[in-house]
Design a protein around this motif. Structure first.
Motif, short mmCIF file in Angstrom:
data_model
loop_
_atom_site.label_atom_id
_atom_site.label_comp_id
_atom_site.label_asym_id
_atom_site.label_seq_id
_atom_site.Cartn_x
_atom_site.Cartn_y
_atom_site.Cartn_z
N UNK A 1 -40.85 -52.28 14.52
CA UNK A 1 -41.83 -53.05 15.29
C UNK A 1 -42.92 -53.69 14.45
N UNK A 2 -43.19 -53.13 13.28
CA UNK A 2 -44.34 -53.61 12.52
C UNK A 2 -43.94 -54.29 11.21
N UNK A 3 -43.17 -53.58 10.40
CA UNK A 3 -42.92 -54.06 9.04
C UNK A 3 -41.88 -55.18 9.02
N UNK B 1 -49.54 -54.84 3.34
CA UNK B 1 -50.59 -53.89 2.95
C UNK B 1 -50.27 -52.47 3.45
N UNK B 2 -50.67 -51.50 2.64
CA UNK B 2 -50.40 -50.10 2.96
C UNK B 2 -51.00 -49.71 4.30
N UNK B 3 -52.12 -50.36 4.61
CA UNK B 3 -52.85 -50.03 5.85
C UNK B 3 -51.96 -50.26 7.07
N UNK B 4 -51.01 -51.19 6.96
CA UNK B 4 -50.11 -51.45 8.08
C UNK B 4 -49.24 -50.22 8.39
N UNK B 5 -48.78 -49.57 7.33
CA UNK B 5 -47.98 -48.35 7.52
C UNK B 5 -48.87 -47.25 8.09
N UNK B 6 -50.06 -47.15 7.49
CA UNK B 6 -50.96 -46.05 7.86
C UNK B 6 -51.43 -46.19 9.30
N UNK C 1 -41.89 -59.05 7.54
CA UNK C 1 -41.09 -59.42 6.38
C UNK C 1 -40.20 -60.61 6.70
N UNK C 2 -39.61 -60.59 7.88
CA UNK C 2 -38.70 -61.67 8.25
C UNK C 2 -39.42 -63.01 8.25
N UNK C 3 -40.64 -63.02 8.76
CA UNK C 3 -41.40 -64.27 8.78
C UNK C 3 -41.63 -64.83 7.39
N UNK C 4 -41.83 -63.94 6.44
CA UNK C 4 -42.03 -64.44 5.08
C UNK C 4 -40.71 -64.79 4.42
N UNK C 5 -39.66 -64.07 4.83
CA UNK C 5 -38.38 -64.19 4.15
C UNK C 5 -37.60 -65.43 4.58
N UNK C 6 -37.69 -65.79 5.85
CA UNK C 6 -36.87 -66.89 6.35
C UNK C 6 -37.12 -68.20 5.59
N UNK D 1 -49.09 -43.20 16.08
CA UNK D 1 -48.06 -42.31 16.56
C UNK D 1 -46.65 -42.86 16.46
N UNK D 2 -46.48 -44.01 15.78
CA UNK D 2 -45.13 -44.54 15.58
C UNK D 2 -44.35 -43.63 14.66
N UNK D 3 -43.03 -43.51 14.90
CA UNK D 3 -42.19 -42.83 13.92
C UNK D 3 -41.95 -43.79 12.78
N UNK D 4 -41.35 -43.27 11.72
CA UNK D 4 -41.06 -44.10 10.56
C UNK D 4 -40.17 -45.28 10.94
N UNK D 5 -39.14 -44.97 11.75
CA UNK D 5 -38.21 -46.01 12.18
C UNK D 5 -38.92 -47.05 13.03
N UNK D 6 -39.73 -46.57 13.98
CA UNK D 6 -40.47 -47.50 14.84
C UNK D 6 -41.41 -48.39 14.03
N UNK D 7 -42.04 -47.80 13.03
CA UNK D 7 -42.93 -48.56 12.17
C UNK D 7 -42.18 -49.73 11.55
N UNK D 8 -40.98 -49.42 11.02
CA UNK D 8 -40.19 -50.48 10.40
C UNK D 8 -39.75 -51.52 11.43
#
Lengths: 222, 246, 214
Positions: free
Chosen positions: A136-138, A116-121, A142-147, A127-134
């Motif tokens: 630590x959060x995204x 969900x977009x709200x996760x990014x927002x 994704x990995x949990x769904x992908x494995x 205060x996460x940077x874009x890289x940190x967002x990916x």
């Protein structure tokens, strides 16, 4: 019923070796597919028109072309076109990776889109940077769904490798035929036993893996 | 006035957990009974028992003097007489609004199609949704869907209507339009059992208020005394959660 | 690429195309029937039968069609059960597809929200009416994307029929490549015919998916 043939000499071991050939091809293809698939899947989420257009066509080709046809194109077509004789094994790995990459890319794209977009927002708001967002959060989500889905791809790959006998690779079905041929006189009904055992071998190879994938999917389903 | 719905010593358990304990209640014809109480007090389960969606472990539920639950064997004959509206999302998504309304009268009551359609259209007119009759539920707002759900219950000509927090899942600005419909039904002297968290509405619509907590009926009284002068500490505490004083 | 060669190959490819389509779609129809019956058995938890169905679904979902065909076509005759090649193809595709369809239908049935059951029951519907008018149509809509995917998958799987000496598209292509070494022409026709066979299904599938979602 012809099952005794299996236990004669090295027959069972030979069958297993045949299965191993198929497993090797599928494992190699899966690894390539996962790596390339993740890259392509991420590229697709960028929504650049050029990439979107090309990946659409690529995915549609894979969606409607039987792997068997692709196998023929690479194995026979490539050799004729370039004069280089690709080995059957190499052709198989190329085709299965071509197919698997598309499958994987679509899975990755689907997983990315399902976050969900709200996760990014909310990450940005924290205060996460874009890289940190990916990092630590995204990506962990994704990995949990992908494995589980990737593991499932392995079983589909193993099943698909049965096709390689059609371009002359000696895998389990081919070994089976050889055994039947060799025992035509002593065990005329060996075909039943041998193919039943191969049926079972494939099942034993795929079933635990698909169950493991289902188990992980359930476990990680929030 | 004669009583239409009677509940005697109802006990409901989920495995070992007692959800409803020794509930007894009589509802008279034309009476509007509002059930309030904190979340998890068993009020929704109570409504579901009346409609036979839950089995009960002890006690009896009677409609017009006949036992409805248990046993659940011939519950379907009674369900036609007991209309129920849920929190939300219970319209049939594959059918248009008018089809949603007509399905049960046609299939369950085997009524005449022309007559049912006419009634469905009239009812939609009354709740201001005539223009939506050929739309699918997904094209309606939450408030509109709930109005349709009420009409879908009404068209069965039920003797009792059950409302299970029908506005709980709605956006605040849509609550009013749904409550207005229920208020109108109260004016028509329908027999209703309403579970709600809208206290102002409860006060306005109720002939009688039941306050439940921890699976038992704590108070059973008229709305004026319940809201202005509750008898028990538990009710006072519950009502105070709806006040906001700085 | 030689147009004359393509022209001369065309009649045999057309013949093979129709054979492939025939076996493919009959097999899919069979898969549909098997899938529905099995899904019902699983959904209603019919005693004894549901155990068999579970076993069947697991077995056929976890083995390749090629192996299934080899077993039916070459294995069974060894114990006296002889089935002609075309029927083998239909049977193999039907059994494989049945196991996939069963899973799709079953998960569709189980995906219908409980509230739908409850509101139908509270309107006085019988279990049968509930199933026919409320559960089944919704379950079908939910399963449509999976069914479309299954159909495409099964049509692609027809490409292994040549292994049981059915003169399908693959067989014809392989034959021409082997006999005359006209590789490009054969591969070209092979690809074209598979596009003709699958692209419309893929398109129609996306349209139906959009129409059936509510």
């Amino acid at each position: 019923m012809g099952i005794e043939v299996i236990f004669k000499g090295r027959n069972l071991i030979r069958l297993m070796e045949g299965l191993l050939v198929a497993m090797k091809i599928s494992l190699l293809s899966v690894v390539i597919s996962i790596v390339l698939g993740i890259i392509l899947g991420m590229l697709m989420t960028l929504k650049k028109p050029g990439i979107t257009f090309i990946s659409r066509i690529y995915l549609e080709i894979v969606r409607i072309m039987p792997q068997m046809v692709l196998l023929f194109i690479v194995y026979f077509g490539f050799a004729k076109m370039t004069g280089i004789n690709l080995s059957a094994e190499a052709s198989a790995v190329i085709v299965f990776s071509f197919w698997g990459t598309a499958e994987m890319a679509d899975l990755v794209r689907g997983c990315m889109a399902s976050i969900p977009k709200i996760q990014y927002e909310s990450s940005t708001a924290l205060g996460f940077t874009r890289l940190q967002t990916y990092v630590h959060v995204i990506i962990p989500q994704i990995i949990r769904r992908l494995i589980p889905l990737s593991i499932n791809l392995i079983t589909r790959m193993i099943k698909t490798t049965s096709l390689v006998m059609m371009i002359g690779i000696v895998e389990v079905l081919k070994v089976g035929q050889q055994i039947i041929e060799a025992n035509r006189k002593s065990a005329p009904n060996a075909a039943f036993g041998v193919f039943a055992v191969i049926f079972l071998l494939y099942f034993l190879a795929c079933w635990p893996i698909s169950h493991f994938s289902k188990y992980l999917e359930k476990k990680w389903e929030n | 006035m004669d009583e239409i719905l009677k509940i005697e010593h109802l006990n409901k358990k989920f495995d070992d957990l007692t959800v409803l304990e020794d509930i007894s209640l009589e509802v008279k014809k034309g009476e509007v009974v509002v059930v309030v109480g904190p979340s998890g007090c068993g009020k929704s389960t109570f409504l579901r028992c009346i409609n036979g969606l839950e089995t009960i472990q002890d006690g009896k539920i009677l409609l017009d003097g006949e036992t409805v639950n248990p046993p659940l064997g011939n519950i379907k004959n009674y369900r036609e007489k007991i209309g129920m509206v849920f929190q939300s999302y219970d319209l049939f998504p594959h059918k248009t609004i008018i089809e949603n309304l007509m399905l049960a009268p046609l299939k369950v009551q085997k009524r005449n199609k022309v007559e049912v359609r006419k009634e469905a259209e009239e009812l939609l007119e009354k709740v201001g949704l005539s223009s939506k009759k050929d739309n699918y539920p997904r094209q309606l707002s939450g408030g509109q869907k709930q109005r349709v759900a009420i009409v879908r219950a009404l068209i069965m000509h039920p003797e009792v209507l059950l409302f299970d927090e029908v506005t709980a899942a709605l956006d605040p600005e849509m609550v009013r339009e749904v409550l207005d419909v229920i208020m109108e039904l109260a004016r028509q002297n329908r027999t209703m059992l309403i579970v709600t968290h809208e206290m102002a509405f409860a006060k306005a619509v109720a002939d009688r208020v039941i306050f439940m907590d921890g699976g038992v009926i704590v108070e059973d009284t008229d709305p004026k005394s319940f809201f202005e002068n509750p008898a028990t500490e538990r009710a006072k505490k519950f009502l105070s959660t709806f006040e906001y004083n700085e | 690429m030689d147009v004359e060669v393509i022209k001369s190959y065309l009649p045999n490819f057309i013949k093979a195309f129709f054979l492939t389509i025939k076996i493919g779609w009959i097999g899919i129809a069979l898969a549909f029937i098997i899938g529905i019956v099995c899904a019902f058995i699983l959904y209603f938890k019919v005693p004894v039968f549901s155990g068999f169905v579970k076993g069947y679904v697991e077995l056929f979902r976890n083995t390749p069609l090629l192996v299934q065909l080899f077993f039916i076509y070459y294995g069974l005759p060894a114990i006296g059960v002889k089935i002609p090649a075309e029927l083998c193809g239909i049977l193999g595709l039907g059994l494989l597809g049945g196991s996939y369809m069963a899973e799709s239908f079953r998960s569709g049935l189980e995906a219908v929200p409980v509230i739908q059951t409850e509101s139908a029951l509270s309107l006085g519907m019988t279990r049968r009416q509930l199933f026919i008018y409320v559960i089944l149509p919704q379950a079908f809509s939910i399963s449509v994307p999976a069914i479309v995917a299954n159909i495409i998958f099964l049509l692609k799987e027809t490409s292994v029929f040549s292994a049981i000496s059915l003169m399908d598209l693959m067989f014809t292509a392989k034959d021409y490549i082997g006999l005359y070494y006209n590789t490009f022409e054969s591969l070209f026709l092979l690809v074209i015919f598979y596009i003709v066979m699958l692209l419309p299904v893929s398109f129609a599938g996306s349209i139906i998916e959009r129409k059936c979602s509510f």
